[in-house]
Design a protein around this motif. Structure first.
Motif, PDB file in Angstrom:
ATOM      1  N   MET A  31       0.886  -1.131  -0.068  1.00 11.67           N
ATOM      2  CA  MET A  31       0.022   0.024   0.053  1.00 11.67           C
ATOM      3  C   MET A  31       0.932   1.299  -0.154  1.00 11.67           C
ATOM      4  O   MET A  31       2.012   1.318   0.623  1.00 11.67           O
ATOM      5  N   GLU A  32       0.345   2.259  -0.801  1.00 14.75           N
ATOM      6  CA  GLU A  32       1.061   3.466  -0.805  1.00 14.75           C
ATOM      7  C   GLU A  32       1.054   4.277   0.621  1.00 14.75           C
ATOM      8  O   GLU A  32      -0.061   4.242   1.131  1.00 14.75           O
ATOM      9  N   VAL A  33       2.081   4.943   0.933  1.00 15.24           N
ATOM     10  CA  VAL A  33       1.918   5.651   2.342  1.00 15.24           C
ATOM     11  C   VAL A  33       2.124   7.258   2.035  1.00 15.24           C
ATOM     12  O   VAL A  33       3.131   7.432   1.533  1.00 15.24           O
ATOM     13  N   ARG A  34       1.022   7.897   2.307  1.00  9.99           N
ATOM     14  CA  ARG A  34       0.906   9.264   1.980  1.00  9.99           C
ATOM     15  C   ARG A  34       0.958  10.278   3.413  1.00  9.99           C
ATOM     16  O   ARG A  34       0.264   9.795   4.166  1.00  9.99           O
ATOM     17  N   ALA A  35       1.679  11.180   3.423  1.00 12.22           N
ATOM     18  CA  ALA A  35       1.708  12.019   4.430  1.00 12.22           C
ATOM     19  C   ALA A  35       0.426  12.937   4.490  1.00 12.22           C
ATOM     20  O   ALA A  35      -0.313  12.966   3.559  1.00 12.22           O
ATOM     21  N   ALA A  36       0.247  13.808   5.489  1.00  6.21           N
ATOM     22  CA  ALA A  36      -0.954  14.658   5.626  1.00  6.21           C
ATOM     23  C   ALA A  36      -1.069  15.706   4.545  1.00  6.21           C
ATOM     24  O   ALA A  36      -2.034  16.123   4.194  1.00  6.21           O
ATOM     25  N   ASP A  37       0.144  15.994   3.944  1.00 11.17           N
ATOM     26  CA  ASP A  37       0.032  17.050   2.934  1.00 11.17           C
ATOM     27  C   ASP A  37      -0.101  16.290   1.311  1.00 11.17           C
ATOM     28  O   ASP A  37       0.170  16.888   0.534  1.00 11.17           O
ATOM     29  N   ARG A  53       7.561  16.191   5.721  1.00 11.24           N
ATOM     30  CA  ARG A  53       8.941  17.004   6.361  1.00 11.24           C
ATOM     31  C   ARG A  53       9.108  16.198   7.796  1.00 11.24           C
ATOM     32  O   ARG A  53       9.745  15.758   8.226  1.00 11.24           O
ATOM     33  N   ASP A  54       8.058  16.142   8.608  1.00 11.32           N
ATOM     34  CA  ASP A  54       8.028  15.779  10.070  1.00 11.32           C
ATOM     35  C   ASP A  54       8.044  14.185   9.831  1.00 11.32           C
ATOM     36  O   ASP A  54       9.059  13.568  10.645  1.00 11.32           O
ATOM     37  N   VAL A  55       7.657  13.410   9.004  1.00 13.27           N
ATOM     38  CA  VAL A  55       7.577  12.117   8.891  1.00 13.27           C
ATOM     39  C   VAL A  55       9.225  11.706   8.748  1.00 13.27           C
ATOM     40  O   VAL A  55       9.564  10.717   9.485  1.00 13.27           O
TER      41      VAL A  55
END
Length: 77
Positions: free
Chosen positions: A11-17, A67-69
């Motif tokens: 599964m693709e992992v996407r940040a909040a942005d 960035r935070d991730v």
């Protein structure tokens, strides 16, 4: 709360942005997601806590921006 059973390999992992931050390799126990090293800029595996997951649909969506991730994930070989 997110259930680990909702998260599947590849599964693709996407940040909040909305930024792509990785692809699920597998679950590391019941509390962390191990990302594939093939999809990593540094060629290493990264671990992120399931606590960072906001929701799961066709993708794993995180509650942190990219960035935070990248600053906070754990790195392993």
């Amino acid at each position: 709360m997110i259930s680990a059973e909702q998260i599947r390999e590849h599964m693709e992992v996407r940040a909040a942005d909305g930024t792509h931050v990785g692809t699920v390799d597998h679950l590391d126990g019941t509390t962390r997601i191990k990302l594939t090293k093939m999809d990593s800029e540094d060629g290493k595996h990264h671990l992120i806590p399931i606590d960072w997951v906001d929701h799961v649909d066709a993708h794993v969506h995180l509650s942190k921006n990219a960035r935070d991730v990248r600053m906070q994930w754990a790195t392993i070989n």
